[in-house]
Design a protein around this motif. Sequence first.
Motif, PDB file in Angstrom:
ATOM      1  N   MET A 239     -14.317  55.799  22.398  1.00 34.79           N
ATOM      2  CA  MET A 239     -14.802  57.156  22.151  1.00 34.79           C
ATOM      3  C   MET A 239     -15.784  57.223  20.981  1.00 34.79           C
ATOM      4  O   MET A 239     -16.525  58.193  20.857  1.00 34.79           O
ATOM      5  N   ILE A 240     -15.783  56.191  20.126  1.00 35.15           N
ATOM      6  CA  ILE A 240     -16.693  56.202  18.980  1.00 35.15           C
ATOM      7  C   ILE A 240     -17.814  55.184  19.118  1.00 35.15           C
ATOM      8  O   ILE A 240     -18.768  55.203  18.332  1.00 35.15           O
ATOM      9  N   PHE A 241     -17.719  54.299  20.128  1.00 37.46           N
ATOM     10  CA  PHE A 241     -18.724  53.246  20.285  1.00 37.46           C
ATOM     11  C   PHE A 241     -18.902  52.970  21.779  1.00 37.46           C
ATOM     12  O   PHE A 241     -17.919  52.815  22.498  1.00 37.46           O
ATOM     13  N   PRO A 242     -20.147  52.926  22.273  1.00 35.24           N
ATOM     14  CA  PRO A 242     -20.374  52.681  23.708  1.00 35.24           C
ATOM     15  C   PRO A 242     -19.741  51.363  24.157  1.00 35.24           C
ATOM     16  O   PRO A 242     -20.042  50.301  23.595  1.00 35.24           O
ATOM     17  N   TRP A 243     -18.894  51.441  25.150  1.00 33.79           N
ATOM     18  CA  TRP A 243     -18.136  50.262  25.563  1.00 33.79           C
ATOM     19  C   TRP A 243     -19.034  49.125  26.044  1.00 33.79           C
ATOM     20  O   TRP A 243     -18.716  47.939  25.876  1.00 33.79           O
ATOM     21  N   GLN A 244     -20.186  49.452  26.641  1.00 33.52           N
ATOM     22  CA  GLN A 244     -21.051  48.409  27.181  1.00 33.52           C
ATOM     23  C   GLN A 244     -21.715  47.573  26.085  1.00 33.52           C
ATOM     24  O   GLN A 244     -22.267  46.498  26.358  1.00 33.52           O
ATOM     25  N   ASP A 245     -21.664  48.050  24.829  1.00 30.46           N
ATOM     26  CA  ASP A 245     -22.247  47.307  23.711  1.00 30.46           C
ATOM     27  C   ASP A 245     -21.252  46.359  23.045  1.00 30.46           C
ATOM     28  O   ASP A 245     -21.607  45.648  22.099  1.00 30.46           O
ATOM     29  N   ILE A 246     -20.011  46.360  23.516  1.00 29.38           N
ATOM     30  CA  ILE A 246     -19.011  45.418  22.989  1.00 29.38           C
ATOM     31  C   ILE A 246     -19.273  44.066  23.631  1.00 29.38           C
ATOM     32  O   ILE A 246     -19.106  43.895  24.841  1.00 29.38           O
ATOM     33  N   ASP A 247     -19.729  43.078  22.843  1.00 35.81           N
ATOM     34  CA  ASP A 247     -20.223  41.825  23.418  1.00 35.81           C
ATOM     35  C   ASP A 247     -19.292  40.626  23.278  1.00 35.81           C
ATOM     36  O   ASP A 247     -19.576  39.551  23.814  1.00 35.81           O
ATOM     37  N   GLY A 248     -18.187  40.763  22.547  1.00 38.88           N
ATOM     38  CA  GLY A 248     -17.258  39.645  22.424  1.00 38.88           C
ATOM     39  C   GLY A 248     -17.674  38.595  21.407  1.00 38.88           C
ATOM     40  O   GLY A 248     -17.043  37.542  21.317  1.00 38.88           O
ATOM     41  N   SER A 249     -18.728  38.865  20.633  1.00 37.61           N
ATOM     42  CA  SER A 249     -19.165  37.895  19.628  1.00 37.61           C
ATOM     43  C   SER A 249     -18.150  37.749  18.499  1.00 37.61           C
ATOM     44  O   SER A 249     -18.077  36.723  17.837  1.00 37.61           O
ATOM     45  N   THR A 250     -17.393  38.787  18.275  1.00 39.22           N
ATOM     46  CA  THR A 250     -16.281  38.774  17.330  1.00 39.22           C
ATOM     47  C   THR A 250     -15.261  39.788  17.831  1.00 39.22           C
ATOM     48  O   THR A 250     -15.375  40.289  18.963  1.00 39.22           O
ATOM     49  N   SER A 251     -14.265  40.113  17.039  1.00 42.93           N
ATOM     50  CA  SER A 251     -13.308  41.129  17.456  1.00 42.93           C
ATOM     51  C   SER A 251     -14.025  42.463  17.675  1.00 42.93           C
ATOM     52  O   SER A 251     -14.861  42.850  16.853  1.00 42.93           O
ATOM     53  N   PRO A 252     -13.750  43.175  18.780  1.00 48.15           N
ATOM     54  CA  PRO A 252     -14.394  44.479  18.981  1.00 48.15           C
ATOM     55  C   PRO A 252     -14.099  45.456  17.847  1.00 48.15           C
ATOM     56  O   PRO A 252     -14.927  46.313  17.528  1.00 48.15           O
ATOM     57  N   PHE A 253     -12.944  45.322  17.210  1.00 53.17           N
ATOM     58  CA  PHE A 253     -12.604  46.183  16.077  1.00 53.17           C
ATOM     59  C   PHE A 253     -13.615  45.968  14.941  1.00 53.17           C
ATOM     60  O   PHE A 253     -14.121  46.916  14.351  1.00 53.17           O
ATOM     61  N   VAL A 254     -13.885  44.702  14.652  1.00 54.73           N
ATOM     62  CA  VAL A 254     -14.815  44.370  13.579  1.00 54.73           C
ATOM     63  C   VAL A 254     -16.237  44.767  13.966  1.00 54.73           C
ATOM     64  O   VAL A 254     -16.976  45.359  13.162  1.00 54.73           O
ATOM     65  N   GLN A 255     -16.636  44.451  15.206  1.00 51.71           N
ATOM     66  CA  GLN A 255     -17.995  44.757  15.649  1.00 51.71           C
ATOM     67  C   GLN A 255     -18.286  46.254  15.567  1.00 51.71           C
ATOM     68  O   GLN A 255     -19.355  46.667  15.118  1.00 51.71           O
ATOM     69  N   ILE A 256     -17.355  47.069  16.010  1.00 56.70           N
ATOM     70  CA  ILE A 256     -17.578  48.518  16.055  1.00 56.70           C
ATOM     71  C   ILE A 256     -17.765  49.093  14.653  1.00 56.70           C
ATOM     72  O   ILE A 256     -18.724  49.815  14.381  1.00 56.70           O
ATOM     73  N   PHE A 257     -16.867  48.758  13.740  1.00 52.38           N
ATOM     74  CA  PHE A 257     -16.984  49.325  12.394  1.00 52.38           C
ATOM     75  C   PHE A 257     -18.180  48.747  11.644  1.00 52.38           C
ATOM     76  O   PHE A 257     -18.782  49.425  10.814  1.00 52.38           O
ATOM     77  N   ASP A 258     -18.550  47.502  11.951  1.00 50.98           N
ATOM     78  CA  ASP A 258     -19.739  46.929  11.344  1.00 50.98           C
ATOM     79  C   ASP A 258     -20.990  47.633  11.867  1.00 50.98           C
ATOM     80  O   ASP A 258     -21.918  47.934  11.107  1.00 50.98           O
ATOM     81  N   SER A 259     -21.024  47.931  13.177  1.00 55.58           N
ATOM     82  CA  SER A 259     -22.176  48.601  13.784  1.00 55.58           C
ATOM     83  C   SER A 259     -22.319  50.035  13.282  1.00 55.58           C
ATOM     84  O   SER A 259     -23.425  50.576  13.229  1.00 55.58           O
ATOM     85  N   LEU A 260     -21.197  50.640  12.925  1.00 52.33           N
ATOM     86  CA  LEU A 260     -21.239  52.006  12.409  1.00 52.33           C
ATOM     87  C   LEU A 260     -21.678  52.056  10.952  1.00 52.33           C
ATOM     88  O   LEU A 260     -21.818  53.143  10.377  1.00 52.33           O
ATOM     89  N   GLY A 261     -21.885  50.889  10.369  1.00 55.52           N
ATOM     90  CA  GLY A 261     -22.316  50.851   8.975  1.00 55.52           C
ATOM     91  C   GLY A 261     -21.179  50.956   7.987  1.00 55.52           C
ATOM     92  O   GLY A 261     -21.409  51.068   6.776  1.00 55.52           O
ATOM     93  N   ILE A 262     -19.949  50.920   8.479  1.00 50.59           N
ATOM     94  CA  ILE A 262     -18.783  50.992   7.591  1.00 50.59           C
ATOM     95  C   ILE A 262     -18.412  49.549   7.245  1.00 50.59           C
ATOM     96  O   ILE A 262     -17.438  48.981   7.771  1.00 50.59           O
ATOM     97  N   THR A 263     -19.210  48.931   6.410  1.00 42.25           N
ATOM     98  CA  THR A 263     -19.098  47.506   6.141  1.00 42.25           C
ATOM     99  C   THR A 263     -17.743  47.121   5.567  1.00 42.25           C
ATOM    100  O   THR A 263     -17.148  46.112   5.961  1.00 42.25           O
ATOM    101  N   ALA A 264     -17.264  47.908   4.625  1.00 44.91           N
ATOM    102  CA  ALA A 264     -15.976  47.596   4.001  1.00 44.91           C
ATOM    103  C   ALA A 264     -14.869  47.557   5.037  1.00 44.91           C
ATOM    104  O   ALA A 264     -14.031  46.641   5.042  1.00 44.91           O
TER     105      ALA A 264
END
Length: 468
Positions: A239-264
């Motif tokens: 609901m907060i990140f387009p599912w088709q952009d989840i690429d499996g390069s790392t954990s989707p949890f990490v990828q989503i929050f990193d993509s949102l700019g919430i680096t910490a």
Amino acid sequence: MALGSAIGTGLFYGSASAIQSAGPAVLLAYMIGGAAVFLVMRALGEMAVRHPVSGSFGDYASRYLGPFAGFITGWTFAFEMAVVAIADVTAFGIYMGFWFPDVPRWIWILAVVLLIAALNLMRVKVFGETEFWLSILKVSAIIAMIVGGIAIIVFGFGLDDGANPGMDTLLGSGGFFANGVWGLLASFSIVMFAFGGIETIGITAGEAENPKKAIPAAVNTVPFRILLFYVCTLAVLMMIFPWQDIDGSTSPFVQIFDSLGITAAAHILNAVVITAALSAINADIFGAGRMMYGLARQGQAPASFAKVSRNGVPWMTVATMAGVLLAGVVLNALLPESLFTIIASIATFATVWVWLMILLSHIAMKREIARNNLPASEFGVPFWPAASYAALAFMGFIVVLLGVMPGTRVALIVGAVWIGLLFVAYRLWVRGDGRVRADLADETLDPRADSAADTRAATSAAAGEPGR
């Protein structure tokens, strides 16, 4: 163990592959698979309350289906844990790549294998205490992530001005069945992998202080855990990140929050998934070690697997699992890109096979109860017999799916070879009576009548929780 078994590599990393396959319909896959797993757990729970013994479903298969069934069930569970351990160390290497992208993955995997082996050779108290805190950490992190995700949906923290979190983001790329029914079916190999290991609850039955209370309480929480830790968590993410952009390069949890700019948050979550992987590897060694210990006691494994060190640790099973994990180091060096999916599908075959044997053992037990007019079970399976046969059919369907899907077909081939090897091994090395435990041979015997020495030795196989 019941709580920790709901959270592990299958959620923190494997969910990316499941989402890629099914899109939003992966939520339905987790609910369907979770319902089937709940019925398996109720079947196991009924047997565990009736026969609370260490070794659990391996002993039940021997008791109700015959010695060979117990042999094949026990060793396939150990095989399942070994394969899952390779998947978990592979995920660990991928997680470390988020921080150190230029370091070859196999180096991290070798390091973690040596660390886990050393930890498991220490006193059981150290191992159990470590598992406790790792479980608390990952459970707390998931709950915090759900709360944080809901806050992002409601208040838009970290989102672009044009973002529209919620159902629009979830269904905005093709609707609920974005990849069709075929995509939904393709996701089941990873979905069922995620639930694997939850059957380890049954192994603890012989050592529970009050199994008639503890086992039902653990089993009946399965639906809640599935809804909270899988369905709710993944729904919030999509609901907060387009599912088709989840690429499996790392954990989707990490990828989503990193993509949102919430680096910490991304770095904190990466630390959490790393600790979850460590916890899972620990649990894999516990599950395999406990089962191999039980098989050795029954004469169905080398006697050395039943020996314990001065620290109370079954050192031979630890050494065996360490050897398996070292093979994982080599595989990661040779197949860094495709290894996780292959290993996960093989683990799914082994997992589903064990669940099939649990269901068949339960059905045989119910028939014996009816045939001999024995007292009814205190913790029966709901909607018997329809529910049990439906779960049995679903597990058979998953095995067929593994063979139909090109990406997982290797799992069926490896599984068939494994079963064949077990058949040969049984014929060559196991006595004709299969060394079935006496405490399951008669309904009137006390199933918890193991000697104090046996109980202490069994407990030394370590305390942990299976987590995928």
